[in-house]
Every structure is written in structure tokens, then in C-alpha cells.
Design an enzyme around this catalytic site. Structure first.
Site, mmCIF file in Angstrom:
data_model
loop_
_atom_site.group_PDB
_atom_site.id
_atom_site.type_symbol
_atom_site.label_atom_id
_atom_site.label_comp_id
_atom_site.label_asym_id
_atom_site.label_seq_id
_atom_site.Cartn_x
_atom_site.Cartn_y
_atom_site.Cartn_z
ATOM 1 N N PRO A 246 -34.690 21.552 0.022
ATOM 2 C CA PRO A 246 -35.548 21.899 1.076
ATOM 3 C C PRO A 246 -36.462 20.689 1.479
ATOM 4 C CG PRO A 246 -36.624 22.731 -0.995
ATOM 5 C CD PRO A 246 -35.546 21.998 -1.467
ATOM 6 N N GLY A 248 -38.087 17.846 0.013
ATOM 7 C CA GLY A 248 -38.961 16.793 -0.960
ATOM 8 C C GLY A 248 -38.885 15.550 -0.759
ATOM 9 N N LYS A 249 -37.567 15.221 -0.948
ATOM 10 C CA LYS A 249 -37.207 13.714 -1.115
ATOM 11 C C LYS A 249 -36.760 13.169 0.050
ATOM 12 C CE LYS A 249 -35.795 14.608 -5.804
ATOM 13 N NZ LYS A 249 -34.974 15.581 -6.240
ATOM 14 N N ASP A 292 -21.277 20.039 4.630
ATOM 15 C CA ASP A 292 -20.776 19.960 3.259
ATOM 16 C C ASP A 292 -20.474 18.598 3.261
ATOM 17 O OD1 ASP A 292 -19.087 19.921 1.016
ATOM 18 O OD2 ASP A 292 -18.181 21.826 1.438
ATOM 19 N N ASP A 308 -28.686 13.677 -3.918
ATOM 20 C CA ASP A 308 -29.599 14.471 -5.006
ATOM 21 C C ASP A 308 -28.767 15.870 -5.373
ATOM 22 O OD1 ASP A 308 -31.653 15.299 -6.566
ATOM 23 O OD2 ASP A 308 -32.726 16.119 -5.112
ATOM 24 N N CYS A 361 -31.443 16.806 -11.777
ATOM 25 C CA CYS A 361 -32.516 16.900 -12.665
ATOM 26 C C CYS A 361 -31.840 17.363 -13.907
ATOM 27 C CB CYS A 361 -33.485 17.872 -11.802
ATOM 28 S SG CYS A 361 -32.738 19.383 -11.200
HETATM 29 C C1 LIG Z 1 -30.788 19.386 -6.082
HETATM 30 S S1 LIG Z 1 -30.917 20.603 -4.701
HETATM 31 C C2 LIG Z 1 -31.535 19.148 -3.375
HETATM 32 C C3 LIG Z 1 -33.126 18.888 -3.332
HETATM 33 C C4 LIG Z 1 -33.848 18.131 -2.438
HETATM 34 N N1 LIG Z 1 -33.056 16.819 -2.375
HETATM 35 C C5 LIG Z 1 -34.985 17.992 -2.483
HETATM 36 O O1 LIG Z 1 -35.857 16.907 -2.869
HETATM 37 O O2 LIG Z 1 -35.781 18.896 -1.951
HETATM 38 C C6 LIG Z 1 -29.196 20.226 -4.476
HETATM 39 C C7 LIG Z 1 -28.957 20.708 -2.870
HETATM 40 O O3 LIG Z 1 -27.533 20.400 -2.725
HETATM 41 C C8 LIG Z 1 -27.126 21.364 -1.781
HETATM 42 N N2 LIG Z 1 -25.576 21.536 -2.122
HETATM 43 C C9 LIG Z 1 -24.557 21.962 -2.980
HETATM 44 N N3 LIG Z 1 -23.504 21.758 -2.380
HETATM 45 C C10 LIG Z 1 -23.373 21.028 -1.341
HETATM 46 C C11 LIG Z 1 -22.298 20.076 -0.645
HETATM 47 N N4 LIG Z 1 -20.911 20.496 -0.971
HETATM 48 N N5 LIG Z 1 -22.737 19.464 0.430
HETATM 49 C C12 LIG Z 1 -24.116 19.418 0.979
HETATM 50 N N6 LIG Z 1 -24.989 20.086 -0.020
HETATM 51 C C13 LIG Z 1 -24.736 20.709 -1.016
HETATM 52 C C14 LIG Z 1 -27.690 22.740 -2.098
HETATM 53 O O4 LIG Z 1 -27.896 23.401 -0.934
HETATM 54 C C15 LIG Z 1 -29.028 22.186 -2.531
HETATM 55 O O5 LIG Z 1 -29.928 22.220 -1.521
#
Ligand SMILES: C[S@@+](CC[C@H](N)C(=O)[O-])C[C@H]1O[C@@H](n2cnc3c(N)ncnc32)[C@H](O)[C@@H]1O
Length: 408
Positions: A246, A248-249, A292, A308, A361
Site C-alpha cells: 500500500p 509505505g516505502k 504484474d 519489496d 520481511c
Molecule cells: C510486501 S508487499 C509490499 C509492501 C509495500 N512495499 C509497502 O511498503 O507498502 C508485496 C506486494 O507485492 C505485490 N505483488 C505480488 N505479486 C506481484 C507481482 N507478480 N507483480 C507485482 N506485484 C506483486 C502484492 O500485491 C503486495 O502488495
């Protein structure tokens, strides 16, 4: 809790646990009820009970096995578990009073027969409460799969230490944005990495939230800044954050660029990007796209990329206590494959001399140092500049970050 409050809290907790057994994603289920416009305070109380269930599930099931030789059906368990969590672990609750309200709830949402069963169960629980609490004090509550997995790689004392830390309720920390810290906020000092931001411990959440304008703070654990510190964004750079929601980073990167350069924030989930758009509403230098990361086709575009990636979340089990019950080696291997695909695709998007900061994480080497090693073995045009693994402790969550530099 007054009776009608307990009824609503337990009804939501029952529904959340039932839905969680299908999706194994508690945040998703909570947000689904939020979107239906359910009362936020009631959802918050129900969610606290469910999170307590996830922290103590092994213990609660052990007690159920002692008090009821036949395991109750799923629908009964979904009311029994949050009621037990309240009666055993919530300081402000009187166990007998809560038991009576829970039985009334059972009469409304279950059958009379099931309510009678709960009535006699709760009597026994209240009678033996102190004894159960003493006997189960050292339960790890990690889930069998995760506990076995950790026992193979960590020393026994380390597993116990992790279980203890990760069994605690997560502390609330925040970052302030254009806002002087009120005196009742204490800064988190002496972090083991060079954080570009100061984080504060929030001791009294309702006071802080009611007194601080929403746009002036972001609830965030200090460990979230590890990857930003290693990425080290510089003014005027073009930076991609390919798993950004969402946000944050992304917000940290955009702030460090100080309205210069460009941040390209993408994520596979449109739902999660809605939150990112809200969180970044005041930033001028951010472009958002649902994408994606394995399918993006830029080449030579970015100075730096933050990845991330989705992971097993084992470093943040205080915040996501349900993740320990859905951990499996099979699921982790699927995630490792996805992480590798995202990393390989991102490696084609950098300008010469550019860098990727790969971050999770998780505290699993397979998702972290070994993932990076495999990538470097297969991509000799990259070199490792720096990497750091943080383990969860009283001060912060667990996290990993590594910077991979494309040789010029
Ligand atoms: C650890 S969370 C990211 C948190 C974010 N960086 C933050 O600080 O708020 C991982 C994110 O990867 C996304 N995700 C999963 N598979 C993905 C893909 N193939 N391509 C892009 N995003 C993907 C998920 O929807 C999720 O929002």
C-alpha cells in the site's frame, strides 16, 4: 464489554475466523467487512480477539482437547476460540461475565444444543483458568510446520526467543511527516542500520490518532526503512517500486527525492493500489500503475528499483500472527519462484550502473541470502554491494535487504 457489545464483537470474530479458514488471509477478510460498511469499533474489537486467537491457537486447541474429548464442529470452534481468547488473555474482561454473554451469542448464531455445550465448557474453563494459564506459559504457538522448519535451521534457544518476541502484540510505531513530535512520543534510537527517518513509539494510540492530523503520520515499523537506507535514493533519479502497495516505502522514496526525479509505483493488486493512491495523494513525483512485475517490458529505464517482494512474512508475525498457521515449505517454495521471476524481470529494466534493492520481511535464508546468491550466480553482470538481515526483536520487526548493482 456490555452484552450487546459482546454479541456484536463475537459475531464478527466468528465470521472473520470462518472466512479466514477459507482464504488464510486475515487482512483481506477484515478489509472485506470494512468495505461492507460495518462499524469500525466493533470490527476493531473482533479483530483484536482474532489476532489473540492466532497468537495462542496451539494453546487454545490443547485446552479444548482437555475439556472436550470430541472436537467441536468448525462453526462452534469459530465462536469458542475468540471467547476463550477473551476469557484467558484479555485483562479488562471478567471471565464469568464474558462466558454468559458468549452463551447468549451462541443462542443467537448457533443452536440451543451448541449453546448448552458452550455453557458447560465455559464453566470448566473458568474453574480451571489459572491452572491452564500456568501449564501453558511456555507453549511456543508457532504452528507445527513453522516450528519444525525453524528447528532444522536455528538453535533451540533462538526458536524460543523468536516465539517469545513474535507472540507479543505488535507495538505501534510511526513516522512523522512535516510535524514536530509531541513530547509524549519517544523516538526509537540506536537502530542497527542507518535509517534516513526517525521512528516513534506510540504508547497511547487513541490519544495520538485523535490529536495528529492524518496526513502528518504514517504507522510503520522501523525495520521498513532498512531497504530504503540500502536503496539510498538520490535527488533527480528515476526509481521504480514494483511491489509497492500500500505504499509505505514508495512514500519514503518520494520524500527523499524531495519533488525531484520520478517514482514509478506499480503492484499486481488494484485493490491494494487504491490504498497507495490515498497514501500518496500529496506527492507530485509519483506515477501509479497496476502491473504484474513479471510482465513489464522496459529496458534501460531506471536508475534504481525497489523490489519489496511478497514473502512468507516470518519476520512480521507480531503484526500478522495468522501467517504462522498458513506457513508451509510448499507455499514458501512457490513464493521463492515468484520472487526469482520478479527479480530476473526487474534486472532487465535498469540503466547501466543502476541498482536493485531486493527486500523481504522474512527471516528465511531461502527467500533472502540464498535467493540473492542464486541470482548473482546466474547474472554475472550484477554484483552485491551490501546486504543485511534483521531478526525480530523488541525494537523492530525482522527484514532483509540486499543491493545488487548492474556493472556499468
Ligand atoms: C510486501 S508487499 C509490499 C509492501 C509495500 N512495499 C509497502 O511498503 O507498502 C508485496 C506486494 O507485492 C505485490 N505483488 C505480488 N505479486 C506481484 C507481482 N507478480 N507483480 C507485482 N506485484 C506483486 C502484492 O500485491 C503486495 O502488495
Amino acid at each position: 464489554m456490555k452484552d450487546n457489545k459482546t454479541l456484536k464483537t463475537l459475531t464478527f470474530a466468528n465470521q472473520l475466523l470462518k472466512n479466514w479458514t477459507q482464504s488464510h488471509n486475515f487482512d483481506l477478510e477484515l478489509n472485506r467487512l470494512r468495505r461492507q460498511g460495518e462499524n469500525e469499533q466493533e470490527l476493531k474489537r473482533a479483530s483484536q480477539l482474532c489476532l489473540c486467537v492466532f497468537r495462542k491457537k496451539q494453546t487454545l486447541e490443547k485446552i479444548i482437547a482437555k475439556l472436550s474429548p470430541k472436537r467441536p464442529r468448525g462453526r462452534v470452534m469459530h465462536l469458542l476460540l475468540p471467547s476463550m481468547a477473551a476469557m484467558l488473555y484479555m485483562d479488562k474482561i471478567t471471565p464469568q461475565g464474558f462466558a454468559d454473554s458468549a452463551v447468549e451469542t451462541a443462542k443467537k448464531i448457533l443452536s440451543k444444543h451448541e449453546a448448552n455445550f458452550l455453557n458447560s465448557f465455559f464453566h470448566k474453563l473458568v474453574d480451571q483458568r489459572e491452572e491452564f494459564l500456568r501449564e501453558t506459559q511456555t507453549d511456543l504457538n508457532l504452528g507445527t510446520e513453522l516450528e519444525n522448519h525453524w528447528r532444522k535451521k536455528f538453535k533451540s534457544e533462538q526458536v524460543t526467543d523468536f516465539a517469545e518476541i513474535l507472540g507479543l502484540e505488535a507495538e505501534l510505531n510511526c513516522r512523522l511527516i512535516n510535524y514536530d513530535p509531541p513530547e509524549y512520543l519517544s523516538p526509537v534510537n540506536d537502530l542497527a542500520w542507518d535509517s534516513p527517518f526517525t521512528f516513534y513509539k506510540i504508547h497511547d494510540a487513541s490519544k495520538f490518532i485523535s490529536q495528529t492530523p492524518q496526513e502528518n503520520f504514517y504507522i510503520q515499523d522501523p525495520a521498513t526503512s532498512l531497504c530504503i537506507s540500502l536503496l539510498n535514493p538520490q535527488k533527480n533519479e528515476i526509481i521504480a517500486d514494483l511491489c509497492s502497495a500500500p505504499g509505505g516505502k514508495t512514500l519514503m522514496i518520494a520524500q527523499l527525492l524531495e519533488d525531484t526525479g520520478q517514482v514509478f509505483a506499480s503492484d499486481i493488486s488494484e485493490k491494494r493500489l487504491e490504498k497507495l493512491r490515498e497514501n500518496l495523494a500529496h506527492q507530485k513525483n509519483v506515477t501509479v500503475q497496476c502491473l504484474d512485475a513479471r510482465e513489464s517490458e522496459w529496458t534501460n529505464k531506471f536508475d534504481a528499483i525497489l523490489l519489496d517482494v511478497p514473502c512468507s512474512n516470518t519476520g512480521v508475525l507480531r503484526r500478522k500472527p495468522d501467517a504462522r498457521w498458513s506457513f508451509s515449505s510448499k507455499k514458501m517454495n512457490e513464493l521463492i519462484k515468484l520472487q526469482n521471476e520478479i527479480l530476473v524481470q526487474a534486472s532487465k529494466m535498469l540503466k547501466p550502473g543502476g541498482r536493485i534493492c531486493y527486500s523481504t520481511c522474512s527471516i528465511e535464508d531461502e527467500e533472502n541470502s540464498l535467493q540473492v546468491k542464486q541470482f548473482l550466480d546466474q547474472h554475472p553482470q550484477f554484483e552485491l554491494s551490501e546486504s543485511k538481515q534483521l531478526y525480530p526483536c523488541a525494537q523492530h520487526d525482522g527484514a532483509f535487504a540486499a543491493v545488487l548493482k548492474l556493472k556499468a
